[in-house]
Design a protein around this motif. Sequence first.
Motif, PDB file in Angstrom:
ATOM      1  N   ALA A  75       0.827  -1.208   0.000  1.00 32.68           N
ATOM      2  CA  ALA A  75       0.000   0.000   0.000  1.00 32.68           C
ATOM      3  C   ALA A  75       0.861   1.258   0.000  1.00 32.68           C
ATOM      4  CB  ALA A  75      -0.928  -0.014   1.216  1.00 32.68           C
ATOM      5  N   ARG A  76       1.933   1.252   0.789  1.00 28.52           N
ATOM      6  CA  ARG A  76       2.820   2.423   0.829  1.00 28.52           C
ATOM      7  C   ARG A  76       3.515   2.626  -0.513  1.00 28.52           C
ATOM      8  NH1 ARG A  76       2.392   6.305   4.210  1.00 28.52           N
ATOM      9  NH2 ARG A  76       4.638   6.706   4.120  1.00 28.52           N
ATOM     10  N   GLY A  77       4.026   1.541  -1.085  1.00 25.64           N
ATOM     11  CA  GLY A  77       4.690   1.668  -2.381  1.00 25.64           C
ATOM     12  C   GLY A  77       3.739   2.115  -3.467  1.00 25.64           C
ATOM     13  N   ARG A  78       2.514   1.595  -3.456  1.00 26.75           N
ATOM     14  CA  ARG A  78       1.516   2.006  -4.442  1.00 26.75           C
ATOM     15  C   ARG A  78       1.181   3.483  -4.294  1.00 26.75           C
ATOM     16  NH1 ARG A  78      -4.358  -0.735  -4.168  1.00 26.75           N
ATOM     17  NH2 ARG A  78      -4.210   0.256  -2.118  1.00 26.75           N
ATOM     18  N   ASP A  79       1.076   3.959  -3.054  1.00 25.32           N
ATOM     19  CA  ASP A  79       0.787   5.385  -2.844  1.00 25.32           C
ATOM     20  C   ASP A  79       1.888   6.267  -3.405  1.00 25.32           C
ATOM     21  OD1 ASP A  79      -1.634   4.953  -1.669  1.00 25.32           O
ATOM     22  OD2 ASP A  79      -0.906   5.098   0.393  1.00 25.32           O
ATOM     23  N   VAL A  80       3.143   5.859  -3.179  1.00 23.02           N
ATOM     24  CA  VAL A  80       4.269   6.666  -3.672  1.00 23.02           C
ATOM     25  C   VAL A  80       4.218   6.785  -5.193  1.00 23.02           C
ATOM     26  CG1 VAL A  80       6.780   6.725  -3.920  1.00 23.02           C
ATOM     27  CG2 VAL A  80       5.760   6.150  -1.700  1.00 23.02           C
ATOM     28  N   VAL A  81       3.937   5.657  -5.856  1.00 28.03           N
ATOM     29  CA  VAL A  81       3.919   5.664  -7.326  1.00 28.03           C
ATOM     30  C   VAL A  81       2.729   6.439  -7.860  1.00 28.03           C
ATOM     31  CG1 VAL A  81       3.723   4.206  -9.375  1.00 28.03           C
ATOM     32  CG2 VAL A  81       5.211   3.505  -7.494  1.00 28.03           C
ATOM     33  N   THR A  82       1.541   6.116  -7.361  1.00 26.99           N
ATOM     34  CA  THR A  82       0.338   6.697  -7.956  1.00 26.99           C
ATOM     35  C   THR A  82       0.143   8.155  -7.575  1.00 26.99           C
ATOM     36  OG1 THR A  82      -0.939   5.745  -6.122  1.00 26.99           O
ATOM     37  CG2 THR A  82      -0.855   4.502  -8.178  1.00 26.99           C
ATOM     38  N   LEU A 115      -2.074  -5.270 -11.741  1.00 29.22           N
ATOM     39  CA  LEU A 115      -1.261  -6.480 -11.933  1.00 29.22           C
ATOM     40  C   LEU A 115      -0.498  -6.825 -10.661  1.00 29.22           C
ATOM     41  CD1 LEU A 115      -0.062  -8.709 -13.689  1.00 29.22           C
ATOM     42  CD2 LEU A 115       1.649  -7.072 -14.495  1.00 29.22           C
ATOM     43  N   MET A 116       0.088  -5.814 -10.017  1.00 27.13           N
ATOM     44  CA  MET A 116       0.797  -6.065  -8.759  1.00 27.13           C
ATOM     45  C   MET A 116      -0.160  -6.585  -7.684  1.00 27.13           C
ATOM     46  SD  MET A 116       4.002  -5.357  -9.241  1.00 27.13           S
ATOM     47  CE  MET A 116       4.633  -5.107  -7.590  1.00 27.13           C
ATOM     48  N   LEU A 117      -1.389  -6.064  -7.676  1.00 23.59           N
ATOM     49  CA  LEU A 117      -2.363  -6.514  -6.692  1.00 23.59           C
ATOM     50  C   LEU A 117      -2.742  -7.978  -6.918  1.00 23.59           C
ATOM     51  CD1 LEU A 117      -4.123  -5.553  -4.310  1.00 23.59           C
ATOM     52  CD2 LEU A 117      -5.917  -5.023  -5.969  1.00 23.59           C
ATOM     53  N   LEU A 159      -0.789 -10.229  -8.105  1.00 22.63           N
ATOM     54  CA  LEU A 159       0.361 -11.037  -7.690  1.00 22.63           C
ATOM     55  C   LEU A 159       0.570 -11.026  -6.180  1.00 22.63           C
ATOM     56  CD1 LEU A 159       2.925 -10.012 -10.471  1.00 22.63           C
ATOM     57  CD2 LEU A 159       1.558 -12.099 -10.352  1.00 22.63           C
ATOM     58  N   LEU A 160      -0.043 -10.046  -5.484  1.00 24.01           N
ATOM     59  CA  LEU A 160       0.193  -9.899  -4.043  1.00 24.01           C
ATOM     60  C   LEU A 160      -0.174 -11.147  -3.241  1.00 24.01           C
ATOM     61  CD1 LEU A 160       1.065  -8.081  -1.705  1.00 24.01           C
ATOM     62  CD2 LEU A 160      -1.268  -7.147  -1.654  1.00 24.01           C
ATOM     63  N   PRO A 161      -1.327 -11.813  -3.457  1.00 21.25           N
ATOM     64  CA  PRO A 161      -1.636 -13.010  -2.649  1.00 21.25           C
ATOM     65  C   PRO A 161      -0.612 -14.121  -2.817  1.00 21.25           C
ATOM     66  CG  PRO A 161      -3.211 -12.757  -4.450  1.00 21.25           C
ATOM     67  CD  PRO A 161      -2.441 -11.482  -4.360  1.00 21.25           C
ATOM     68  N   PHE A 162      -0.062 -14.285  -4.023  1.00 19.44           N
ATOM     69  CA  PHE A 162       0.963 -15.318  -4.225  1.00 19.44           C
ATOM     70  C   PHE A 162       2.236 -14.957  -3.462  1.00 19.44           C
ATOM     71  CE2 PHE A 162      -1.716 -15.298  -8.057  1.00 19.44           C
ATOM     72  CZ  PHE A 162      -2.176 -16.605  -8.017  1.00 19.44           C
ATOM     73  N   ALA A 163       2.588 -13.660  -3.498  1.00 17.02           N
ATOM     74  CA  ALA A 163       3.773 -13.216  -2.759  1.00 17.02           C
ATOM     75  C   ALA A 163       3.588 -13.429  -1.268  1.00 17.02           C
ATOM     76  CB  ALA A 163       4.051 -11.740  -3.064  1.00 17.02           C
TER      77      ALA A 163
END
Length: 553
Positions: free
Chosen positions: A180-187, A200-202, A204-208
């Motif tokens: 969430a923090r990384g997404r906020d910085v980018v968006t 796409l990152m979201l 992949l998040l459950p697998f990570a």
Amino acid sequence: MCAPFHFPLIQIALGALLAWPQQGLHIAFDPELFLALFIPPLLFADGWRIPKREFFALWRPILKLALGLVLVTVIGLGLLIHWLIPSMPPAVAFALAAVVSPTDAVAVSAITRNLGMPAKTMNVLEGESLLNDASGLVALKFAVAATMTGLFSWDDVGKEFLWMAFGGLGVGTALGWCFARGRDVVTRRVGDLAATQMVLMLVLLPFAAYLLGEYFGVSGILAAVAAGITTNFADLRRSEFVAERLQTEGTWAMVESAFNGAVFLLLGLQLPSIIGSTLADAGHGGWRLAGHVLVISVALLLVRWVWLTLVVRQSLRRVHAEGKMAEHPSALLTLATTVAGIRGAVTLAGALSVPLLLPNGSPFPGRDMLIFLATGTIICTLLIGSISLPLLLRRLPPAGEPPDLREERAARVVACRAAIDVLAGGEDKIAPDVHLAPGQFQEVAGRLAQDYRKRIDLLSDGTDAAVTPEAIADAPDAVRQRHLRYVMELELRLRCVRIERDALYRERQSHQINDASLRSIVAELDLSEISLSKRLLVARRAAGLSVPAVDGY
């Protein structure tokens, strides 16, 4: 048209038809890969979608069902299965009991849609389904480990369970927060231009989360659930990212549908060989196996009814007395909640994830029998629920208007008042890009405020597509002013839509509405914003004004 709860049966049958002939479709199956591929996204989606306010308000009955009932089911049903099928080792019997302990609230929702299932009871079932998916699969992991090693200790299991549970929740929460923090910085820098990449990152998040949890020796299943819940909380601060939100909703709806369908289709592909080997190993006819399925299904529902009546009903009465649950936990509602214990995709995924071989290379004992009985239990509980739930719900007293509808109506009023307050603040508060003669702003703002008061469709007005920029530039000043007023009106409408949405997010953050109501209303506003943005671009071009860049859509 088939009802949604019939789809699993169709998918199983389709897979079986594809695999039944000797020349049919046969797929090499890796249970560990299956578990890592199918379980994380399904549980992540459950954690992401579940109404959080209701979950925390009803936490006592939910925990008693999701943890206490699972423990009682695993122990009691495991002993019954071993007594019923002496050839099945005790650890495998407990593994089967763990497999069939998770419930499926999605199937219940499909069956009871428009039949009057009380809203708070449905919230309890959703919370139970979220947590007992995780607790049941963790119990399955211990039972499989006992079968693989031949060792079992209650002290070791208790300590290991606490470490895996709290460790998994911690890993999932930390990873969800970091995402969430990384997404906020980018968006915050590029806006909705990165919407597709963030979705796409979201995905992949459950697998990570699952793989990271397994790497640290904790529960990857609970890590995926915790990551979903944490991400949902972070989404409450992202009201302005329209394109990302729309893409996320559409993507997860597709992912859930595809993965649920794939689980049942894969079972169908395995079913012919499972039935053949099960009948050969059992040494008796299929009717006896069908009897075992019926006994296990009835025992599941009987244990559930006893637990609801003796343990959970008191918590429901307390919640009802506190005003957090409108419906009284009557005997009829308890019976309806009992038969709502339908088994579904997670049960099937757990059964298919049982290893093929023991460490010494010999086949896992009773694996095909386990999968056959789990599949039969899914079908049996599905049929019992689909027949009895509508009959029981029709006999419940009328519930009146659902609280969610009242809250949604109140939230819409709050959003409209927020927009009217901003319009009443004047041109300085709105700061539009287009400036008109004195008095014309008040005319446009007054018309919009009246629209809000009457709740007229935001997109009812249109523009003359035949008018070109050159024609407007050469037109008399009155015509040009009229088109500029239209541009300003679209701008104000767009600003007001965003103000409404921000007000709705504040209502959710203050727990005045729940997640489902928020998603429903915000979806309408998002579509309105996209349409208004498109119309504004066309209107600005037609008026000969500069056109700003638009993100995401």
